[in-house]
Scaffold this active site. Sequence first.
Site, short mmCIF file in Angstrom:
data_model
loop_
_atom_site.label_atom_id
_atom_site.label_comp_id
_atom_site.label_asym_id
_atom_site.label_seq_id
_atom_site.Cartn_x
_atom_site.Cartn_y
_atom_site.Cartn_z
N ARG A 175 0.83 -1.24 0.00
CA ARG A 175 0.00 0.00 0.00
C ARG A 175 0.85 1.27 0.00
O ARG A 175 0.39 2.33 0.42
CB ARG A 175 -0.96 0.05 1.19
CG ARG A 175 -1.92 -1.08 1.27
CD ARG A 175 -2.95 -1.09 0.15
NE ARG A 175 -3.81 -2.22 0.34
CZ ARG A 175 -3.63 -3.41 -0.22
NH1 ARG A 175 -2.63 -3.60 -1.06
NH2 ARG A 175 -4.47 -4.40 0.02
N SER A 252 -12.64 1.27 2.51
CA SER A 252 -12.17 1.01 3.88
C SER A 252 -11.76 2.32 4.53
O SER A 252 -10.94 3.03 3.98
CB SER A 252 -10.97 0.08 3.86
OG SER A 252 -11.30 -1.12 3.23
N GLU A 352 -7.68 5.58 6.49
CA GLU A 352 -7.06 5.35 5.19
C GLU A 352 -7.29 6.49 4.20
O GLU A 352 -6.39 6.83 3.43
CB GLU A 352 -7.58 4.04 4.61
CG GLU A 352 -7.07 3.85 3.19
CD GLU A 352 -7.21 2.45 2.67
OE1 GLU A 352 -6.67 1.54 3.30
OE2 GLU A 352 -7.84 2.29 1.62
P1 NAP Z 1 -10.59 -9.04 4.21
O1 NAP Z 1 -10.65 -9.88 2.99
O2 NAP Z 1 -11.56 -9.25 5.31
O3 NAP Z 1 -9.12 -9.04 4.79
C1 NAP Z 1 -8.78 -8.22 5.89
C2 NAP Z 1 -7.27 -8.22 6.03
O4 NAP Z 1 -6.83 -9.56 6.13
C3 NAP Z 1 -6.57 -7.60 4.83
O5 NAP Z 1 -5.55 -6.76 5.30
C4 NAP Z 1 -6.02 -8.78 4.10
O6 NAP Z 1 -4.72 -8.58 3.60
C5 NAP Z 1 -5.84 -9.81 5.19
N1 NAP Z 1 -5.95 -11.14 4.58
C6 NAP Z 1 -7.08 -11.83 4.27
N2 NAP Z 1 -6.76 -13.02 3.72
C7 NAP Z 1 -5.42 -13.08 3.69
C8 NAP Z 1 -4.49 -14.05 3.23
N3 NAP Z 1 -4.90 -15.22 2.71
N4 NAP Z 1 -3.16 -13.78 3.35
C9 NAP Z 1 -2.73 -12.62 3.86
N5 NAP Z 1 -3.57 -11.65 4.31
C10 NAP Z 1 -4.89 -11.88 4.22
O7 NAP Z 1 -10.61 -7.50 3.79
P2 NAP Z 1 -11.72 -6.57 3.18
O8 NAP Z 1 -11.75 -5.35 3.99
O9 NAP Z 1 -13.00 -7.28 2.89
O10 NAP Z 1 -11.03 -6.22 1.79
C11 NAP Z 1 -10.96 -7.18 0.75
C12 NAP Z 1 -9.68 -6.99 -0.02
O11 NAP Z 1 -9.63 -5.64 -0.54
C13 NAP Z 1 -8.44 -7.16 0.87
O12 NAP Z 1 -7.46 -7.82 0.12
C14 NAP Z 1 -8.05 -5.73 1.17
O13 NAP Z 1 -6.69 -5.58 1.42
C15 NAP Z 1 -8.45 -5.03 -0.12
N6 NAP Z 1 -8.60 -3.58 0.04
C16 NAP Z 1 -7.59 -2.79 -0.46
C17 NAP Z 1 -7.64 -1.43 -0.34
C18 NAP Z 1 -6.51 -0.63 -0.93
O14 NAP Z 1 -5.81 -1.04 -1.84
N7 NAP Z 1 -6.32 0.55 -0.44
C19 NAP Z 1 -8.71 -0.84 0.31
C20 NAP Z 1 -9.73 -1.66 0.79
C21 NAP Z 1 -9.64 -3.04 0.67
P3 NAP Z 1 -4.39 -7.83 2.24
O15 NAP Z 1 -4.62 -6.39 2.53
O16 NAP Z 1 -2.95 -8.15 2.03
O17 NAP Z 1 -5.26 -8.34 1.17
#
Ligand code: NAP
Length: 371
Positions: A175, A252, A352
């Site tokens: 990020r 988020s 964020e």
């Molecule tokens: P989520 O899927 O509930 O996951 C929450 C957190 O757990 C995230 O930080 C995600 O890491 C981590 N996670 C889940 N599975 C994982 C795995 N197999 N290995 C390592 N880390 C894991 O999150 P959510 O809020 O619903 O969001 C869905 C996806 O959208 C996530 O990948 C999240 O990072 C992404 N997202 C990105 C942004 C951005 O780019 N600014 C903003 C909002 C959401 P990761 O962050 O590494 O995926």
Amino acid sequence: MGAVSLPPPEIRENVPLAPLTTLGIGGPARFFVEALEERAVAGALVFAEERQAPVFVLGGGSNILVADEGFPGLVIRMAMAGITESADPRSPDLARWTAGAGEGWDDLVRRAVQCGLAGIECLSGIPGTVGGTPIQNVGAYGQQVAGVITAVRVWDREARCALELDNTGCRFSYRQSVFNTTARDRHVVLSVSYALTRGGAPALEYADLRKFFAGCDHAPGLPEVRAAVLAIRARKGMVIEPGDPDCRSAGSFFKNPVVSGSDCEAMAQATGGPVPSYPVAGDSRRVKVPAAWLIEQAGFRKGYSRGPAAISGKHALALINRGGASAADVIALMREIQAGVRDRFGVDLLPEPQFIGFQQRPAADSADSTD
Ligand code: NAP
């Protein structure tokens, strides 16, 4: 700007910003310009410099909270469009797509998937524009743009010229990039080049996605994975549906904190159950804990509201504008949640979105948290 002659930019005054953001909140921009071509960016920057006005570069408005007073300087809305394809010298299996900063990100993903190009299918449904993607190295469900970006063309505000940074020069990490760390505010992203894999297999790493395809009798293709990501995101209120206030958010609102193993133990004791946690690449001593889980464990249920600002009924991590919310309403809710999580777990949740036009930044930033 030296000898370069620039057309006078078409500057408008007191332009409402709320309709240009996904939260639908915020006052006007003192000055506003829509940049349809690179030269318009350079001209607009000269205009701002002459007036010593601050500059904010607006993409899709999907990750910002604009102050109720608006922005006292010049907003440059990046509207450069166009996608071109060229050969990637490294392999005939790679197609290089270069897209203008103003192209809608999800349109690009949709077109790539339609053309059978792999590499960004898990990034389906993310709002915003192409130009925003390298800034925070957008990622989701196991893919991040750093994995496919070959070059970012920028306007360098210090050198006063356009130049190209290669992937290494962007210094991508989780990020983060040079654009939101060491050279924050120095570059305006003009276009981005991505190397996509012809006929590549979709990435199916994250549990949410694997669960979606559990029992599926064939290996899902790119269109199926795109559809799955869109469905998963929609369930979480993370796909913009016009008219649905549950989606009127900045995605988020909090970063997922990275905590030590002992902090994680303490959380398990406090809640009497296991704590969801994930490894942090390159850091074996700390883990990533979902902020949404901390928020709910601190007593804030999905749908919790504080007047017109609320937590989404679909995802505890999204703060929404139920209708008529002000930036002050959102800040008050943010502070209430931060205090609740701090009291319960001793963890500071960091916001964020970028805060635009606030005289005092409503919350400190830190390199200690992610996502
Ligand atoms: P989520 O899927 O509930 O996951 C929450 C957190 O757990 C995230 O930080 C995600 O890491 C981590 N996670 C889940 N599975 C994982 C795995 N197999 N290995 C390592 N880390 C894991 O999150 P959510 O809020 O619903 O969001 C869905 C996806 O959208 C996530 O990948 C999240 O990072 C992404 N997202 C990105 C942004 C951005 O780019 N600014 C903003 C909002 C959401 P990761 O962050 O590494 O995926």
